[in-house]
Design an enzyme around this catalytic site. Structure first.
Site, mmCIF file in Angstrom:
data_model
loop_
_atom_site.group_PDB
_atom_site.id
_atom_site.type_symbol
_atom_site.label_atom_id
_atom_site.label_comp_id
_atom_site.label_asym_id
_atom_site.label_seq_id
_atom_site.Cartn_x
_atom_site.Cartn_y
_atom_site.Cartn_z
ATOM 1 N N SER A 16 -64.933 42.261 9.029
ATOM 2 C CA SER A 16 -66.354 42.442 9.347
ATOM 3 C C SER A 16 -66.702 43.828 9.856
ATOM 4 C CB SER A 16 -66.786 41.400 10.382
ATOM 5 O OG SER A 16 -66.116 41.620 11.600
ATOM 6 N N ARG A 17 -65.721 44.607 10.271
ATOM 7 C CA ARG A 17 -66.049 45.976 10.705
ATOM 8 C C ARG A 17 -64.799 46.862 10.620
ATOM 9 N NH1 ARG A 17 -66.065 43.299 16.075
ATOM 10 N NH2 ARG A 17 -64.264 44.181 17.148
ATOM 11 N N ASN A 90 -55.451 41.956 8.563
ATOM 12 C CA ASN A 90 -55.939 43.164 9.239
ATOM 13 C C ASN A 90 -56.457 42.886 10.653
ATOM 14 O OD1 ASN A 90 -57.478 45.945 9.293
ATOM 15 N ND2 ASN A 90 -59.043 44.368 9.616
ATOM 16 N N SER A 144 -49.460 49.503 12.363
ATOM 17 C CA SER A 144 -49.946 50.681 13.092
ATOM 18 C C SER A 144 -48.758 51.634 13.218
ATOM 19 C CB SER A 144 -50.404 50.234 14.491
ATOM 20 O OG SER A 144 -50.379 51.293 15.411
ATOM 21 N N TYR A 157 -49.156 45.390 22.240
ATOM 22 C CA TYR A 157 -49.622 45.885 20.935
ATOM 23 C C TYR A 157 -48.439 46.396 20.106
ATOM 24 C CZ TYR A 157 -52.603 48.435 17.581
ATOM 25 O OH TYR A 157 -53.228 48.895 16.440
ATOM 26 N N ALA A 159 -45.262 45.726 20.490
ATOM 27 C CA ALA A 159 -44.350 44.618 20.143
ATOM 28 C C ALA A 159 -44.915 43.828 18.959
ATOM 29 C CB ALA A 159 -44.171 43.698 21.355
ATOM 30 N N LYS A 161 -46.974 44.869 16.635
ATOM 31 C CA LYS A 161 -46.999 45.656 15.394
ATOM 32 C C LYS A 161 -45.582 45.872 14.838
ATOM 33 C CE LYS A 161 -51.495 46.130 15.081
ATOM 34 N NZ LYS A 161 -52.247 45.484 13.987
HETATM 35 N N1 LIG Z 1 -58.417 51.982 14.697
HETATM 36 C C1 LIG Z 1 -57.195 52.456 14.753
HETATM 37 O O1 LIG Z 1 -56.960 53.595 15.199
HETATM 38 C C2 LIG Z 1 -56.035 51.658 14.232
HETATM 39 C C3 LIG Z 1 -54.799 52.297 14.086
HETATM 40 C C4 LIG Z 1 -53.721 51.586 13.621
HETATM 41 C C5 LIG Z 1 -53.848 50.261 13.294
HETATM 42 N N2 LIG Z 1 -55.044 49.643 13.451
HETATM 43 C C6 LIG Z 1 -55.111 48.214 13.116
HETATM 44 O O2 LIG Z 1 -56.080 48.016 12.105
HETATM 45 C C7 LIG Z 1 -56.673 46.747 12.255
HETATM 46 C C8 LIG Z 1 -58.189 46.889 12.311
HETATM 47 O O3 LIG Z 1 -58.517 47.741 13.385
HETATM 48 P P1 LIG Z 1 -59.977 48.347 13.589
HETATM 49 O O4 LIG Z 1 -59.777 49.645 14.245
HETATM 50 O O5 LIG Z 1 -60.766 48.252 12.355
HETATM 51 O O6 LIG Z 1 -60.529 47.324 14.693
HETATM 52 P P2 LIG Z 1 -62.018 46.851 15.037
HETATM 53 O O7 LIG Z 1 -63.011 47.843 14.589
HETATM 54 O O8 LIG Z 1 -61.978 46.439 16.457
HETATM 55 O O9 LIG Z 1 -62.177 45.543 14.119
HETATM 56 C C9 LIG Z 1 -61.336 44.439 14.340
HETATM 57 C C10 LIG Z 1 -61.712 43.333 13.379
HETATM 58 O O10 LIG Z 1 -60.876 42.199 13.646
HETATM 59 C C11 LIG Z 1 -61.717 41.071 13.940
HETATM 60 N N3 LIG Z 1 -60.991 40.191 14.857
HETATM 61 C C12 LIG Z 1 -60.607 40.436 16.144
HETATM 62 N N4 LIG Z 1 -59.997 39.367 16.661
HETATM 63 C C13 LIG Z 1 -59.994 38.421 15.691
HETATM 64 C C14 LIG Z 1 -59.523 37.088 15.628
HETATM 65 N N5 LIG Z 1 -58.917 36.490 16.676
HETATM 66 N N6 LIG Z 1 -59.693 36.391 14.478
HETATM 67 C C15 LIG Z 1 -60.308 36.967 13.419
HETATM 68 N N7 LIG Z 1 -60.773 38.215 13.415
HETATM 69 C C16 LIG Z 1 -60.624 38.933 14.551
HETATM 70 C C17 LIG Z 1 -62.996 41.670 14.501
HETATM 71 O O11 LIG Z 1 -64.105 40.800 14.378
HETATM 72 P P3 LIG Z 1 -64.508 39.756 15.546
HETATM 73 O O12 LIG Z 1 -64.245 40.431 16.867
HETATM 74 O O13 LIG Z 1 -65.941 39.470 15.283
HETATM 75 O O14 LIG Z 1 -63.638 38.556 15.321
HETATM 76 C C18 LIG Z 1 -63.148 42.857 13.574
HETATM 77 O O15 LIG Z 1 -63.651 42.455 12.316
HETATM 78 C C19 LIG Z 1 -56.080 46.149 13.532
HETATM 79 O O16 LIG Z 1 -55.002 45.296 13.191
HETATM 80 C C20 LIG Z 1 -55.562 47.356 14.272
HETATM 81 O O17 LIG Z 1 -54.494 47.052 15.143
HETATM 82 C C21 LIG Z 1 -56.142 50.305 13.912
#
Ligand SMILES: NC(=O)c1ccc[n+]([C@@H]2O[C@H](COP(=O)([O-])OP(=O)(O)OC[C@H]3O[C@@H](n4cnc5c(N)ncnc54)[C@H](OP(=O)(O)O)[C@@H]3O)[C@@H](O)[C@H]2O)c1
Length: 251
Positions: A16-17, A90, A144, A157, A159, A161
């Site tokens: 969703s985002r 994701n 990650s 986090y 652990a 990943k």
């Molecule tokens: N941003 C970074 O720098 C980065 C770097 C490395 C890896 N990542 C990884 O990439 C992925 C996405 O990150 P992002 O930065 O896009 O995060 P984000 O903007 O916070 O988006 C997280 C998404 O996950 C959903 N979500 C959270 N908890 C959930 C649950 N229990 N069940 C279903 N959906 C859930 C959220 O929607 P709702 O809250 O509405 O459920 C949202 O759609 C994550 O796994 C993160 O660890 C991110």
């Protein structure tokens, strides 16, 4: 070489985002039906509308990936209606309650992060397994750089990943040759998850200095590799974790 995923259906948790939304739109642009899942209905509805504007199918489903009974039911519904060819695990969190030195993190914070990031990914893989197998499909986990190296004060986090990187390998072994399973390890990406880090100028600059490409990624820069890994261009890749990190883990 063009990637054409028309006729396939991709399911993206946390679609969703942020990164998940960009991956959802990436699949839709490549011609696949794309179903974003998250807990917040209005956010899901907005992405579903954008997906449908590209002329492919989608559906509104809300899901908490930490609720394994709901995961089973959700994937069964989607599988019956659209089939499932591609799953992207994701959904991920890194809340305040899970940050800090080991003594600052209580069981609740640790369990929350591992239940969503790792347990949720396993539950989705298990639920989608039969459909993926039938479709000769593919699964992608979003880990990650914290799945490849340590990050201080982010113990649950990191652990979770590292666990995802391991889960990628064990699923790839069990499901070969029918289903390919791979993993992406993004570096810092400009999303809501890193909003506080981006707003903290000192911290942001130190991350930019530490990153050879000198900047945060845009979510779309993670979507391209996800679409590639799901496509036939990556037909010999399974069990792999690909760092998309601006060079972070090259140091
Ligand atoms: N941003 C970074 O720098 C980065 C770097 C490395 C890896 N990542 C990884 O990439 C992925 C996405 O990150 P992002 O930065 O896009 O995060 P984000 O903007 O916070 O988006 C997280 C998404 O996950 C959903 N979500 C959270 N908890 C959930 C649950 N229990 N069940 C279903 N959906 C859930 C959220 O929607 P709702 O809250 O509405 O459920 C949202 O759609 C994550 O796994 C993160 O660890 C991110």
């Amino acid at each position: 070489m063009e990637i054409d995923l028309s006729g396939k259906t991709a399911v993206i948790t946390g679609g969703s985002r942020g990164i998940g939304r960009a991956i959802t739109m990436g699949f839709a642009e490549a011609g696949a039906n794309a179903v974003p899942l998250s807990r917040t209905k209005t956010d899901v509805e907005a992405v579903v509308e954008d997906v449908r504007e590209l002329g492919v199918e989608s559906r509104v489903e809300t899901l908490d990936v930490a609720d394994s009974a709901a995961v089973e039911a959700c994937f069964e519904r989607i599988g019956e209606d659209l089939g499932i060819d591609i799953v992207v695990n994701n959904a991920g969190i890194n809340p305040e309650t899970a940050l800090g030195t080991p003594s600052a993190v209580e069981d609740e914070g640790f369990d929350l992060v591992t239940d969503v990031n790792l347990g949720g990914a396993f539950a989705c893989a298990r639920a989608a397994g039969p459909a993926l197998s039938e479709a000769n499909g593919t699964l992608i986990n979003v880990a990650s750089v914290g799945g490849l190296v340590g990050l201080p004060r982010q113990h649950p986090y990191v652990a979770s990943k590292h666990g995802l990187v391991g889960l990628t390998k064990s699923l790839a072994l069990d499901w070969a040759p029918d289903v390919r399973v791979n993993c992406l390890a993004p570096g810092y990406v400009a999303t809501e998850l890193t909003a506080e880090v981006q707003d903290n100028e000192k911290l942001r600059k130190s991350i930019e200095r530490r990153t050879p490409l000198g900047r945060f990624a845009e979510p779309e820069e993670i979507a391209g590799p996800a679409v590639f890994l799901a496509s036939d261009l990556a037909s010999y890749a399974t069990g792999a974790t690909v760092a998309i990190d601006g060079g972070w883990t090259a140091r």
